[in-house]
Design a protein around this motif. Structure first.
Motif, PDB file in Angstrom:
ATOM      1  N   HIS A 276      29.794  45.259  18.256  1.00 48.06           N
ATOM      2  CA  HIS A 276      29.319  44.058  18.955  1.00 48.06           C
ATOM      3  C   HIS A 276      29.728  44.089  20.425  1.00 48.06           C
ATOM      4  N   LEU A 277      30.945  44.533  20.678  1.00 52.65           N
ATOM      5  CA  LEU A 277      31.442  44.560  22.048  1.00 52.65           C
ATOM      6  C   LEU A 277      30.632  45.518  22.914  1.00 52.65           C
ATOM      7  N   SER A 278      30.278  46.679  22.387  1.00 47.48           N
ATOM      8  CA  SER A 278      29.508  47.640  23.193  1.00 47.48           C
ATOM      9  C   SER A 278      28.119  47.098  23.507  1.00 47.48           C
ATOM     10  N   SER A 279      27.464  46.463  22.540  1.00 50.54           N
ATOM     11  CA  SER A 279      26.146  45.893  22.813  1.00 50.54           C
ATOM     12  C   SER A 279      26.262  44.703  23.767  1.00 50.54           C
ATOM     13  N   TYR A 280      27.334  43.940  23.647  1.00 52.01           N
ATOM     14  CA  TYR A 280      27.559  42.808  24.542  1.00 52.01           C
ATOM     15  C   TYR A 280      27.740  43.282  25.984  1.00 52.01           C
ATOM     16  N   VAL A 281      28.563  44.320  26.155  1.00 53.82           N
ATOM     17  CA  VAL A 281      28.803  44.850  27.501  1.00 53.82           C
ATOM     18  C   VAL A 281      27.525  45.450  28.072  1.00 53.82           C
ATOM     19  N   ALA A 282      26.737  46.130  27.251  1.00 55.75           N
ATOM     20  CA  ALA A 282      25.471  46.695  27.724  1.00 55.75           C
ATOM     21  C   ALA A 282      24.524  45.592  28.187  1.00 55.75           C
ATOM     22  N   GLU A 283      24.447  44.519  27.436  1.00 52.22           N
ATOM     23  CA  GLU A 283      23.570  43.400  27.809  1.00 52.22           C
ATOM     24  C   GLU A 283      24.048  42.723  29.089  1.00 52.22           C
ATOM     25  N   LYS A 284      25.364  42.574  29.223  1.00 55.35           N
ATOM     26  CA  LYS A 284      25.907  41.991  30.456  1.00 55.35           C
ATOM     27  C   LYS A 284      25.571  42.871  31.657  1.00 55.35           C
ATOM     28  N   GLY A 285      25.613  44.192  31.472  1.00 52.48           N
ATOM     29  CA  GLY A 285      25.253  45.117  32.544  1.00 52.48           C
ATOM     30  C   GLY A 285      23.801  44.962  32.947  1.00 52.48           C
ATOM     31  N   LYS A 286      22.919  44.821  31.960  1.00 52.22           N
ATOM     32  CA  LYS A 286      21.494  44.613  32.253  1.00 52.22           C
ATOM     33  C   LYS A 286      21.291  43.311  33.021  1.00 52.22           C
ATOM     34  N   ASN A 287      21.986  42.266  32.581  1.00 51.69           N
ATOM     35  CA  ASN A 287      21.849  40.968  33.246  1.00 51.69           C
ATOM     36  C   ASN A 287      22.327  41.036  34.693  1.00 51.69           C
ATOM     37  N   LEU A 288      23.423  41.747  34.922  1.00 54.48           N
ATOM     38  CA  LEU A 288      23.944  41.880  36.281  1.00 54.48           C
ATOM     39  C   LEU A 288      22.955  42.641  37.155  1.00 54.48           C
ATOM     40  N   ALA A 289      22.373  43.717  36.616  1.00 54.00           N
ATOM     41  CA  ALA A 289      21.382  44.486  37.373  1.00 54.00           C
ATOM     42  C   ALA A 289      20.157  43.628  37.674  1.00 54.00           C
ATOM     43  N   SER A 290      19.724  42.834  36.706  1.00 56.81           N
ATOM     44  CA  SER A 290      18.577  41.951  36.921  1.00 56.81           C
ATOM     45  C   SER A 290      18.890  40.918  37.994  1.00 56.81           C
ATOM     46  N   LYS A 291      20.096  40.398  37.965  1.00 58.95           N
ATOM     47  CA  LYS A 291      20.503  39.399  38.952  1.00 58.95           C
ATOM     48  C   LYS A 291      20.501  40.001  40.354  1.00 58.95           C
ATOM     49  N   GLU A 292      21.004  41.235  40.474  1.00 59.18           N
ATOM     50  CA  GLU A 292      21.012  41.901  41.779  1.00 59.18           C
ATOM     51  C   GLU A 292      19.590  42.206  42.240  1.00 59.18           C
ATOM     52  N   ASP A 293      18.720  42.638  41.305  1.00 56.25           N
ATOM     53  CA  ASP A 293      17.325  42.900  41.654  1.00 56.25           C
ATOM     54  C   ASP A 293      16.640  41.614  42.109  1.00 56.25           C
ATOM     55  N   LEU A 294      16.918  40.533  41.416  1.00 57.06           N
ATOM     56  CA  LEU A 294      16.320  39.249  41.772  1.00 57.06           C
ATOM     57  C   LEU A 294      16.773  38.802  43.154  1.00 57.06           C
ATOM     58  N   ALA A 295      18.036  39.004  43.456  1.00 50.59           N
ATOM     59  CA  ALA A 295      18.546  38.638  44.785  1.00 50.59           C
ATOM     60  C   ALA A 295      17.846  39.456  45.863  1.00 50.59           C
ATOM     61  N   HIS A 296      17.650  40.742  45.607  1.00 54.00           N
ATOM     62  CA  HIS A 296      16.971  41.596  46.586  1.00 54.00           C
ATOM     63  C   HIS A 296      15.512  41.157  46.754  1.00 54.00           C
ATOM     64  N   LEU A 297      14.841  40.897  45.646  1.00 56.16           N
ATOM     65  CA  LEU A 297      13.440  40.467  45.721  1.00 56.16           C
ATOM     66  C   LEU A 297      13.308  39.123  46.437  1.00 56.16           C
ATOM     67  N   THR A 298      14.232  38.225  46.195  1.00 56.01           N
ATOM     68  CA  THR A 298      14.212  36.928  46.875  1.00 56.01           C
ATOM     69  C   THR A 298      14.374  37.117  48.378  1.00 56.01           C
ATOM     70  N   GLU A 299      15.259  38.025  48.754  1.00 62.55           N
ATOM     71  CA  GLU A 299      15.474  38.312  50.177  1.00 62.55           C
ATOM     72  C   GLU A 299      14.202  38.878  50.810  1.00 62.55           C
ATOM     73  N   VAL A 300      13.531  39.770  50.111  1.00 56.75           N
ATOM     74  CA  VAL A 300      12.290  40.363  50.628  1.00 56.75           C
ATOM     75  C   VAL A 300      11.214  39.294  50.767  1.00 56.75           C
ATOM     76  N   VAL A 301      11.068  38.454  49.746  1.00 55.96           N
ATOM     77  CA  VAL A 301      10.049  37.397  49.785  1.00 55.96           C
ATOM     78  C   VAL A 301      10.315  36.439  50.943  1.00 55.96           C
ATOM     79  N   GLU A 302      11.566  36.059  51.119  1.00 55.28           N
ATOM     80  CA  GLU A 302      11.900  35.141  52.206  1.00 55.28           C
ATOM     81  C   GLU A 302      11.637  35.765  53.571  1.00 55.28           C
ATOM     82  N   SER A 303      11.905  37.045  53.729  1.00 58.67           N
ATOM     83  CA  SER A 303      11.642  37.688  55.020  1.00 58.67           C
ATOM     84  C   SER A 303      10.147  37.760  55.290  1.00 58.67           C
TER      85      SER A 303
END
Length: 82
Positions: free
Chosen positions: A26-53
């Motif tokens: 459970h812990l390994s799948s939990y950590v993997a999912e948290k990693g995906k969420n963090l990557a998605s959050k960073e991608d979203l921040a970058h996309l938001t920055e591009v859209v705003e510019s």
């Protein structure tokens, strides 16, 4: 009595090992999912920055065109009056 104590200890050990294995899976799948969420959050921040510019760029271009059109409109109006 000694045999019962050994049996209970063995069952406890088996239970702890099984619980550890389940927790590890459970812990390994939990950590993997948290990693995906963090990557998605960073991608979203970058996309938001591009859209705003892009929005800023288009807004400034629109304002420049409005001012140019207004100036041309005033010149045309002055020519009509003459």
């Amino acid at each position: 009595m000694n045999l019962i104590s050994i049996g209970i200890s063995s069952l406890s050990l088996v239970g702890l090992v099984l619980a550890g294995l389940l927790f590890r899976a459970h812990l390994s799948s939990y950590v993997a999912e948290k990693g995906k969420n963090l990557a998605s959050k960073e991608d979203l921040a970058h996309l938001t920055e591009v859209v705003e510019s892009v929005k800023t760029l288009h807004t400034s271009e629109l304002e420049r065109l409005k001012a140019e059109l207004h100036t041309e409109s005033e010149l045309t109006e002055r020519r009509r009056r003459v």
